[in-house]
Design an enzyme around this catalytic site. Structure first.
Site, PDB file in Angstrom:
ATOM      1  N   ARG A   1       0.823  -1.218   0.000  1.00 36.42           N
ATOM      2  CA  ARG A   1       0.000   0.000   0.000  1.00 36.42           C
ATOM      3  C   ARG A   1       0.853   1.263   0.000  1.00 36.42           C
ATOM      4  O   ARG A   1       0.594   2.194  -0.749  1.00 36.42           O
ATOM      5  CB  ARG A   1      -0.935   0.029   1.213  1.00 36.42           C
ATOM      6  CG  ARG A   1      -2.076  -0.948   1.131  1.00 36.42           C
ATOM      7  CD  ARG A   1      -2.903  -0.902   2.389  1.00 36.42           C
ATOM      8  NE  ARG A   1      -2.049  -1.187   3.550  1.00 36.42           N
ATOM      9  CZ  ARG A   1      -2.287  -0.789   4.780  1.00 36.42           C
ATOM     10  NH1 ARG A   1      -3.349  -0.072   5.061  1.00 36.42           N
ATOM     11  NH2 ARG A   1      -1.468  -1.101   5.764  1.00 36.42           N
TER      12      ARG A   1
ATOM     13  N   ASN B   1      -6.022  -2.264   2.037  1.00 40.60           N
ATOM     14  CA  ASN B   1      -6.069  -3.718   2.126  1.00 40.60           C
ATOM     15  C   ASN B   1      -7.522  -4.165   2.214  1.00 40.60           C
ATOM     16  O   ASN B   1      -8.364  -3.459   2.763  1.00 40.60           O
ATOM     17  CB  ASN B   1      -5.338  -4.216   3.374  1.00 40.60           C
ATOM     18  CG  ASN B   1      -3.836  -4.171   3.233  1.00 40.60           C
ATOM     19  OD1 ASN B   1      -3.306  -4.114   2.139  1.00 40.60           O
ATOM     20  ND2 ASN B   1      -3.147  -4.197   4.355  1.00 40.60           N
TER      21      ASN B   1
END
Length: 96
Positions: free
Chosen positions: A23, A41
């Site tokens: 990320r 996520n």
């Protein structure tokens, strides 16, 4: 960059993509390219993102998603074009 040149894509990345900095690397790459949107996520182990930018920049970002950071092992990337929402920047969001 005018709004008429901007496209949006919704991306799901599968593989070993959680717990490896995916990320934050995505956010760093997107910011470097000038892409707007977000990344987070998912509880099912995938990473989900929305990217907005010009088509050439989106293509670069999607290519990056197929690799990810060195510690990731990407097995699949699913891409869907979406309507743009004119995000102001790029952010890492909470897990859903």
């Amino acid at each position: 960059m005018t709004n008429s040149n901007i496209i949006g894509v919704h991306v799901f990345v599968s593989g070993k993509v959680q717990g490896v900095g995916y990320r934050y690397s995505t956010a760093q790459t997107a910011k470097k390219l000038g892409i707007r949107g977000w990344v987070r996520n998912c509880f099912d182990g995938r990473v989900e993102a929305i990217f907005e930018g010009t088509e050439p920049l989106i293509e670069q970002m999607v290519q990056w998603c197929h690799r990810g950071p060195d510690s990731a092992k990407v097995t699949d990337v699913v891409i869907e074009k979406v309507k743009t929402k004119s995000y102001l920047g790029f952010e890492v969001r909470e897990t859903i």
